[in-house]
Design a protein around this motif. Sequence first.
Motif, PDB file in Angstrom:
ATOM      1  N   ASN A  47       0.824  -1.206   0.000  1.00 48.69           N
ATOM      2  CA  ASN A  47       0.000   0.000   0.000  1.00 48.69           C
ATOM      3  C   ASN A  47       0.867   1.269   0.000  1.00 48.69           C
ATOM      4  O   ASN A  47       0.526   2.249  -0.664  1.00 48.69           O
ATOM      5  CB  ASN A  47      -0.943   0.005   1.204  1.00 48.69           C
ATOM      6  N   VAL A  48       1.973   1.250   0.706  1.00 50.79           N
ATOM      7  CA  VAL A  48       2.891   2.402   0.701  1.00 50.79           C
ATOM      8  C   VAL A  48       3.348   2.673  -0.729  1.00 50.79           C
ATOM      9  O   VAL A  48       3.381   3.822  -1.184  1.00 50.79           O
ATOM     10  CB  VAL A  48       4.104   2.155   1.637  1.00 50.79           C
ATOM     11  N   PHE A  49       3.673   1.617  -1.445  1.00 49.45           N
ATOM     12  CA  PHE A  49       4.111   1.793  -2.831  1.00 49.45           C
ATOM     13  C   PHE A  49       2.977   2.338  -3.704  1.00 49.45           C
ATOM     14  O   PHE A  49       3.190   3.234  -4.521  1.00 49.45           O
ATOM     15  CB  PHE A  49       4.629   0.469  -3.393  1.00 49.45           C
ATOM     16  N   ILE A  50       1.769   1.830  -3.523  1.00 50.98           N
ATOM     17  CA  ILE A  50       0.608   2.325  -4.275  1.00 50.98           C
ATOM     18  C   ILE A  50       0.414   3.813  -4.011  1.00 50.98           C
ATOM     19  O   ILE A  50       0.175   4.597  -4.933  1.00 50.98           O
ATOM     20  CB  ILE A  50      -0.657   1.521  -3.922  1.00 50.98           C
ATOM     21  N   LEU A  51       0.529   4.217  -2.760  1.00 46.12           N
ATOM     22  CA  LEU A  51       0.357   5.625  -2.418  1.00 46.12           C
ATOM     23  C   LEU A  51       1.480   6.494  -2.987  1.00 46.12           C
ATOM     24  O   LEU A  51       1.253   7.642  -3.368  1.00 46.12           O
ATOM     25  CB  LEU A  51       0.234   5.798  -0.905  1.00 46.12           C
ATOM     26  N   GLU A  52       2.697   5.942  -3.071  1.00 47.73           N
ATOM     27  CA  GLU A  52       3.822   6.681  -3.665  1.00 47.73           C
ATOM     28  C   GLU A  52       3.560   6.966  -5.141  1.00 47.73           C
ATOM     29  O   GLU A  52       3.856   8.039  -5.642  1.00 47.73           O
ATOM     30  CB  GLU A  52       5.123   5.885  -3.538  1.00 47.73           C
ATOM     31  N   ASN A  57      -3.478   6.174 -10.100  1.00 49.38           N
ATOM     32  CA  ASN A  57      -2.684   5.705 -11.240  1.00 49.38           C
ATOM     33  C   ASN A  57      -2.529   4.190 -11.280  1.00 49.38           C
ATOM     34  O   ASN A  57      -1.950   3.659 -12.226  1.00 49.38           O
ATOM     35  CB  ASN A  57      -1.295   6.342 -11.210  1.00 49.38           C
ATOM     36  N   VAL A  58      -2.993   3.508 -10.246  1.00 49.04           N
ATOM     37  CA  VAL A  58      -2.820   2.057 -10.149  1.00 49.04           C
ATOM     38  C   VAL A  58      -4.148   1.365 -10.450  1.00 49.04           C
ATOM     39  O   VAL A  58      -5.144   1.601  -9.770  1.00 49.04           O
ATOM     40  CB  VAL A  58      -2.304   1.638  -8.746  1.00 49.04           C
ATOM     41  N   VAL A  59      -4.130   0.530 -11.466  1.00 47.55           N
ATOM     42  CA  VAL A  59      -5.333  -0.199 -11.868  1.00 47.55           C
ATOM     43  C   VAL A  59      -5.228  -1.654 -11.443  1.00 47.55           C
ATOM     44  O   VAL A  59      -6.199  -2.269 -11.037  1.00 47.55           O
ATOM     45  CB  VAL A  59      -5.517  -0.127 -13.402  1.00 47.55           C
ATOM     46  N   MET A  77      -7.400  -4.701  -2.268  1.00 47.61           N
ATOM     47  CA  MET A  77      -8.600  -4.441  -3.065  1.00 47.61           C
ATOM     48  C   MET A  77      -9.727  -3.904  -2.199  1.00 47.61           C
ATOM     49  O   MET A  77     -10.547  -3.117  -2.661  1.00 47.61           O
ATOM     50  CB  MET A  77      -9.013  -5.691  -3.836  1.00 47.61           C
ATOM     51  N   ASP A  78      -9.762  -4.288  -0.924  1.00 44.81           N
ATOM     52  CA  ASP A  78     -10.745  -3.704   0.004  1.00 44.81           C
ATOM     53  C   ASP A  78     -10.436  -2.228   0.251  1.00 44.81           C
ATOM     54  O   ASP A  78     -11.347  -1.411   0.342  1.00 44.81           O
ATOM     55  CB  ASP A  78     -10.742  -4.454   1.340  1.00 44.81           C
ATOM     56  N   ARG A  79      -9.152  -1.890   0.354  1.00 42.38           N
ATOM     57  CA  ARG A  79      -8.741  -0.499   0.585  1.00 42.38           C
ATOM     58  C   ARG A  79      -8.928   0.365  -0.666  1.00 42.38           C
ATOM     59  O   ARG A  79      -9.198   1.561  -0.568  1.00 42.38           O
ATOM     60  CB  ARG A  79      -7.269  -0.431   0.990  1.00 42.38           C
ATOM     61  N   HIS A  80      -8.709  -0.245  -1.822  1.00 40.04           N
ATOM     62  CA  HIS A  80      -8.772   0.473  -3.100  1.00 40.04           C
ATOM     63  C   HIS A  80      -9.747  -0.260  -4.025  1.00 40.04           C
ATOM     64  O   HIS A  80      -9.339  -1.149  -4.783  1.00 40.04           O
ATOM     65  CB  HIS A  80      -7.385   0.545  -3.748  1.00 40.04           C
ATOM     66  N   PRO A  81     -11.029   0.088  -3.978  1.00 38.54           N
ATOM     67  CA  PRO A  81     -12.052  -0.640  -4.731  1.00 38.54           C
ATOM     68  C   PRO A  81     -11.847  -0.673  -6.254  1.00 38.54           C
ATOM     69  O   PRO A  81     -12.375  -1.554  -6.920  1.00 38.54           O
ATOM     70  CB  PRO A  81     -13.349   0.091  -4.386  1.00 38.54           C
TER      71      PRO A  81
END
Length: 92
Positions: A47-52, A57-59, A77-81
């Motif tokens: 998740n840290v990487f996704i937020l960076e 921008n992440v699909v 996937m629960d955090r980012h629907p």
Amino acid sequence: MSGGWTDQKGRTLLNFLVSCPKGTMFMKSIDASTQIKDPRTLCDLLNVFILEVGAENVVQIITDNATNYVAASRMLMDRHPTLFWTPCAAHY
């Protein structure tokens, strides 16, 4: 994309890459030896990487299909629907 390997000293190293229409780019590599086993900790690490990169921008995330990665990916996937997970074809 995330790929991991274990070095001769037994450390688990994770590589993070970004793929887009312009190509694939290496972003960083980290020693995740203490984080890789626990799905929640692994989820937090990913998740840290996704937020960076920016969640907008992440699909898709592509990871190993080991149990810890599957569980971590479900949590992500629960955090980012809008995010979906795909297992790496090499490990499937």
